[in-house]
Design a protein around this motif. Sequence first.
Motif, short mmCIF file in Angstrom:
data_model
loop_
_atom_site.label_atom_id
_atom_site.label_comp_id
_atom_site.label_asym_id
_atom_site.label_seq_id
_atom_site.Cartn_x
_atom_site.Cartn_y
_atom_site.Cartn_z
N GLN A 178 -37.14 -17.64 23.92
CA GLN A 178 -37.43 -16.29 24.42
C GLN A 178 -38.94 -16.07 24.57
N LYS A 179 -39.70 -16.54 23.58
CA LYS A 179 -41.16 -16.43 23.67
C LYS A 179 -41.71 -17.18 24.88
N LEU A 180 -41.14 -18.39 25.09
CA LEU A 180 -41.57 -19.19 26.23
C LEU A 180 -41.30 -18.45 27.54
N ASN A 181 -40.11 -17.85 27.63
CA ASN A 181 -39.74 -17.10 28.84
C ASN A 181 -40.64 -15.88 29.02
N ILE A 182 -40.93 -15.18 27.89
CA ILE A 182 -41.82 -14.01 27.94
C ILE A 182 -43.22 -14.42 28.39
N ASN A 183 -43.71 -15.56 27.85
CA ASN A 183 -45.04 -16.04 28.24
C ASN A 183 -45.11 -16.35 29.73
N LEU A 184 -44.02 -16.99 30.21
CA LEU A 184 -43.97 -17.31 31.64
C LEU A 184 -43.97 -16.03 32.48
N GLU A 185 -43.18 -15.05 32.07
CA GLU A 185 -43.12 -13.78 32.81
C GLU A 185 -44.48 -13.07 32.79
N GLU A 186 -45.14 -13.10 31.62
CA GLU A 186 -46.45 -12.46 31.52
C GLU A 186 -47.47 -13.14 32.43
N LYS A 187 -47.42 -14.50 32.48
CA LYS A 187 -48.35 -15.21 33.35
C LYS A 187 -48.10 -14.87 34.81
N ILE A 188 -46.81 -14.80 35.17
CA ILE A 188 -46.46 -14.45 36.56
C ILE A 188 -46.91 -13.03 36.87
N GLN A 189 -46.67 -12.11 35.93
CA GLN A 189 -47.09 -10.72 36.15
C GLN A 189 -48.61 -10.60 36.25
#
Length: 851
Positions: A396-407
């Motif tokens: 979940q953290k990995l997915n959140i980090n990816l989403e934050e980078k994309i955002q």
Amino acid sequence: MALNEKSILKIIAAGPLVFIPLVIIITALLVINIYNDSLQKAIFKLESNLIQIEKKAIQSRVDSIADLVVYQKSIVKEDLTLRIKQRVENAINTAETIYQQYKDTKSPDEIKNIITTTLRPLQWNNGESYIWIVDYNGFLQLGSDNIRHLEGTSILDIKDATGLEIIKEEIALCKKDGEGYLWDTFSKPGEDLSKQFEQFAFVKALGHYDWYLGTAEFLDTAIKKRDDRLLNSIEKIGGTLSNYIFIINTKGDMLLNPSKPELVGKNIFKFNTPVAQINFQKIRDSLQDKGQAFLSYLWINPETQQEETKYTYVHTIADSDWVIGNGFYSSSIKSMVAKQTALMHEDYYSKFKYLIFISLIILIFGLILSYFLSRYLKNSFLTYRHKINKATKDLQKLNINLEEKIQDRTKALEEMTSELQILAYNDALTGLPNRVLLADRLEQAIEKAKRHNTGLALFFIDLDKFKEINDSFGHEVGDSVLKTVAKSLDSILRQEDTLARLGGDEFTIIMEGLTRPEDALLLAEKILEVLKEPIKIDGHTLYISCSIGISVYNKTIKDAHNFLKYADTAMYAAKEKGCNNFQFYSSKMTELAYKHMTMKTNLRQAINNEEFVIHYQPQIDGHSNKLVGLEALVRWKHPTMGLLLPVDFIPLAEKTGMIIEIDQWVIKTAMHQVSLWYKEGLMPGVLALNISIPQLENNNFLQRLKEYIKRYSFKPEWLELEVTEGQMIKEPERVIEKLDQISDFGINISIDDFGTGYSSLSLLKRLPIHRLKIDRSFVKDVPQDAESVSIIKAIIALARSLNLDLVAEGVETSVQRDFLIDNGCVTIQGHYYTHPVPTEEMQILLSREIW
């Protein structure tokens, strides 16, 4: 069957051999399944987000280039106008130089031959554009190669494809205004005369031989040059091999393709590539309803040389057949996704190995330490559950980090786009709309006024004497003043009004929804009122005012350019009224502005051609009736308007700075003439010359006076310089310093128009002057006007108290003369004795002993 202790023990003893491996395998499979499901969702979302980011990036890039193309296409006529006019003016200057060089040594025919021979090689655009010369009788003096055989013959009746009598039109323009522009059609050099192309021409009178010169540029050539420059500029923007800008037209002609330059200039429908034709048809179909679109199709990636999906954004250019596009390939997205997926899998494999290792340890300890089975199973269960939760949280953290980078990347792109838009359409100093955005909003406001039949007003605001603030306090203070003015103006506007800064100290306001012209008047008064407030910056208290031009929309206004020009014209009318006021536009202002520009051009020509003459008016001793001096008065011998008095051109010369050159010519010419009269034994007395403050402030003024005195053997005591009182009191300290230097050299100084400038007694005492000149406005009404009588007597008394001489100008009657002499002003100048006369007449009058 109920379990007994032995059965339980057997289960506990045998259970680890079956249950623990089974639990380990099931748990591992569960973790793998959860991770795989989570990973697939993350990859899908990542791919979708990357596509959207890339789409926004290519859209921003293409739209920016489209805006550049639209702007460049909009100024093609302006560039063409300046270009052809500059060519003709350069040729005129060359011809003028030849004339001046040979006018005294060669015959007119020889000079004409030199001019035509010199100008014949001047060609542009591979010979398409050239200089032609025609006289006012329609005879061709110089032409292109395809009409060279007509030189020396009349081409007065030549017509273009539309029936326009070209030569007659050009002659009419030159005779009326001296120059002009003309649209016509004509053949290109080297081609059949019957084949004609539209061209834009500029002609201008030469003057000396009733000739005029002209040149032109064919419209299709100008458009091609503009398009070639645009394509070269866009090509230099660059991009990767797979992410390039391409341009085609709606006919399928390839205009720009950095990946395959060999295709440029070819038509897609002539390619032996059906896929290219199909894709081009997709592009045309997608652009039918609107000017831009996203689409995808199969195309060869120039980096991989493989056919794959290409996502493309295309944008059509208004009033053009150009289509600009930019795209990216699916492989670039898959490559980025693959890199992120590899990192995810690597993390997974690391955790999976760790899980197997722990499981084996648990199995071994379970088999060996069966005694601790229950505790071991409980702890193992808790350990597994904890690790499963931890693995899930890590995913979940990995997915959140990816989403934050994309955002973050999306936000950065949005901020960058927003900043670019702000820089393109807003003034960097004040944040107000700039000239580009103003033009767009003004066009919209005009369309709205037409559509809804509502009122519209445009205010053109120019700060009065803002340059003095910049010069005195520096540009940082000037910038702060502009920001303060912008805030003050914005504070009194409605929400629907638009405030913009054109540059420098110029602002504009678009006032929409105008119900009556009086509303514009009220806003103008508010503007004047709000700008009266003092501005405090860095310890300085500054006061500023403005001049406002107001143009109210009506059906005669065709576009935003004319609307703005009318407001600008009205603003200059406000300046003429003395600043700190407003003026509404009228057609008469345009006529006056045109006359002003014409007079300014003529004045510059007059200086270059020395069209000025000097008239001299005697100054007479009233007691002895003998000549004591002459005042030199400049006149303009205009080629068409006749002899012009100073009031007709001196104010314009002072405003444009040309007064310095005129003053220099008058001083040099008059000093030379007076010195000649003295050498001939005549006694012209003291020469009085008017000098302007700009001339006085010129660093070389005194040095130039000394040179003239030496060159013409002119004595300093023969010269008296007159300085107007009104100009002198504006900057008294600087004026006093200059006048002291002149007085020290032995030259007399007098104050002209005394009594009209409100100078103080303390200032008069400090000035190195020896004479006051009573203004004609006081003399004309004596002795019948009591107020004029009192003023003149006060001036005479003041002169006596300061031990100064006096001269009265504008004396026309014997009553006026006698009044002045009786009250102590002996030196008289005016029509009573004589009008100002030319040099030849003055030489005759100098022989008089008594006037």
